[in-house]
Design an enzyme around this catalytic site. Structure first.
Site, PDB file in Angstrom:
ATOM      1  N   GLU A  57      61.710 -55.202  37.959  1.00  0.00           N
ATOM      2  CA  GLU A  57      62.525 -54.758  37.211  1.00  0.00           C
ATOM      3  C   GLU A  57      63.655 -54.472  38.191  1.00  0.00           C
ATOM      4  OE1 GLU A  57      58.864 -53.444  35.094  1.00  0.00           O
ATOM      5  OE2 GLU A  57      59.587 -54.315  37.225  1.00  0.00           O
ATOM      6  N   ARG A 190      40.658 -76.160  38.590  1.00  0.00           N
ATOM      7  CA  ARG A 190      40.532 -75.982  40.183  1.00  0.00           C
ATOM      8  C   ARG A 190      41.880 -74.994  40.511  1.00  0.00           C
ATOM      9  NH1 ARG A 190      36.737 -80.713  42.851  1.00  0.00           N
ATOM     10  NH2 ARG A 190      34.520 -80.070  42.135  1.00  0.00           N
ATOM     11  N   THR A 202      24.023 -77.266  45.536  1.00  0.00           N
ATOM     12  CA  THR A 202      25.419 -78.583  45.245  1.00  0.00           C
ATOM     13  C   THR A 202      25.590 -79.142  46.313  1.00  0.00           C
ATOM     14  OG1 THR A 202      25.551 -77.474  42.885  1.00  0.00           O
ATOM     15  CG2 THR A 202      27.135 -79.378  43.867  1.00  0.00           C
ATOM     16  N   ASP A 206      24.584 -83.169  46.541  1.00  0.00           N
ATOM     17  CA  ASP A 206      25.751 -84.025  46.242  1.00  0.00           C
ATOM     18  C   ASP A 206      27.558 -84.159  47.202  1.00  0.00           C
ATOM     19  OD1 ASP A 206      25.387 -83.805  43.900  1.00  0.00           O
ATOM     20  OD2 ASP A 206      27.244 -82.021  42.861  1.00  0.00           O
ATOM     21  N   LEU A 210      34.644 -79.853  46.621  1.00  0.00           N
ATOM     22  CA  LEU A 210      35.586 -79.013  46.759  1.00  0.00           C
ATOM     23  C   LEU A 210      36.763 -78.281  46.296  1.00  0.00           C
ATOM     24  CD1 LEU A 210      32.449 -76.735  46.340  1.00  0.00           C
ATOM     25  CD2 LEU A 210      33.049 -78.036  45.018  1.00  0.00           C
TER      26      LEU A 210
END
Length: 394
Positions: A57, A190, A202, A206, A210
């Site tokens: 502002e 993401r 994970t 896997d 990410l």
């Protein structure tokens, strides 16, 4: 919302675009933009660039100069009115400028402001309109709202499961349960969060990147967080080997192997120590404090099952985005979307959400959305009892 003019939405769209320029540099402050309009013409604009600098502002009013007299001011967050910061109250600057009308998207969740800025402007004879694109404004600053309301990041819990609630087979195979449109949603989420969190299970099963990958679009990679009480994350894993793409935080317990911790730090990861119980369950509330210290205000939790269960059990969820794919995995040894702990004896003690589920088609999949917090629930009349002032800038 009263006294809305035809051009108000046009100018507020410009305000929101200006506010986005502060993304990535203003945290833990909110993203704020402002424009000054005189007789239908833009005479001043500005946005908050980083903590300690002038608020949006003030920047817009400075650019407008004398043309602010009798003009309208548009801003996406209620102007501040308190003195507990490094910059002067914006309400004082607005009143002195001669502005006659102020249009605001949302009230400020900061209990030092929360409606006080509006009242101060109204006492000075300035017309105030609140609520123009309030949802969009909240989405942009939902992390700041959560910081003020809950003293933690805004947390989205995301998952993809079969219709029997499984996220992987007994061998850990999970690629891919959902379809292409659902995978695109995962990358959009993401892109829209400061950090992404998974458990070390994970990583071990896997070996994911990410990172954010959306074809034809400029994206950002979230900070990658791994809950790993014993520091078992392999130095050769993809998240560690791609450290230049995005930072990695490894959250360990007090009994983590010093050798493993040293190896991860030498590889470039940041290791954060948190207290853990004898079963290796990390203190998530303690972790939230570490994330705020690093200005991580929005967190995407992608699991696996034990991590999902922990966040749900501890009430650390603001949104759920669960994709159900048209398949059944079955078997007692498959991996569930939520695991860990014991189920309640009686159904009446199960975790129930007070809001409806919103289903959306994503190709052959169905997205189930649950929003536990929104722009309405993040500001309450008794917020001063629930939240203490934690910032010195806004």
């Amino acid at each position: 919302m009263t006294n809305l003019l035809p051009a108000d939405r046009k100018w507020m769209n410009m305000v929101l675009a200006l506010a986005r320029k502060g993304e990535g540099s203003v945290a833990p402050n909110p993203c704020v933009g402002a424009v000054v309009v005189s007789r239908g013409k833009l005479v001043g604009k500005g946005f908050h660039q980083r903590p300690g600098l002038a608020h949006a502002e003030v920047c817009a009013l400075a650019q407008a100069g004398p043309k602010a007299m009798g003009a309208d001011l548009y801003v996406n967050l209620e102007p501040c009115c308190h003195l507990k910061k490094r910059t002067p109250p914006c309400t004082r600057e607005i009143i002195q400028s001669g502005i006659q009308r102020v249009v605001i998207s949302t009230l400020d969740p900061n209990p030092e402001v929360s409606g006080g800025g509006v009242k101060e402007l109204q006492r000075a004879g300035i017309e105030v309109v609140v609520g123009v694109f309030g949802k969009k404004a909240f989405e942009m600053n939902r992390g700041f709202f959560s910081l003020m309301k809950n003293r933690r990041p805004f947390i989205t819990l995301k998952g993809a499961a079969s219709i029997d609630g499984r996220i992987a087979t007994s061998s850990g195979d999970s690629q891919w349960i959902s379809g292409e449109k659902s995978l695109l949603l995962a990358h959009r989420l993401r892109n829209d969060h400061d950090a992404i969190l998974v458990g070390v299970g994970t990583i071990l099963s896997d070996d994911p990147l990410l990172t954010t990958r959306i074809s034809g679009r400029k994206t950002r990679n979230p900070v990658r967080i791994i809950l790993d009480s014993a520091a078992r994350t392999p130095v050769a894993s993809q998240v560690i080997r791609t450290l230049p793409d995005a930072p990695v935080l490894i959250v360990t317990g007090q009994d983590a192997s010093p050798k493993n911790v040293s190896a991860l730090e030498s590889a470039g990861a940041t290791v954060i120590g948190c207290h853990a119980d004898p079963a290796g369950n990390l203190n998530l509330n303690e972790l939230m404090g570490h994330l705020l210290d690093r200005h991580i205000l929005t967190l995407l939790v992608e699991g696996g099952g034990h991590v999902t269960g922990s966040f749900l059990a501890q009430g650390l969820v603001d949104r759920i985005r669960l994709v159900l794919a048209p398949l059944v995995i079955g078997g007692d040894d498959a991996i569930n979307w939520v695991s860990g702990g014991r189920s309640p004896v009686m159904l009446k003690d199960a975790l129930r959400f007070p809001v409806p589920i919103r289903p959306t088609r994503l190709g052959k999949d169905v997205l189930l959305s649950i929003d536990l917090w929104d722009e309405k629930t993040m500001i309450s009349e008794d917020s001063d009892k629930e939240v203490r002032h934690v910032l010195g800038d806004h």
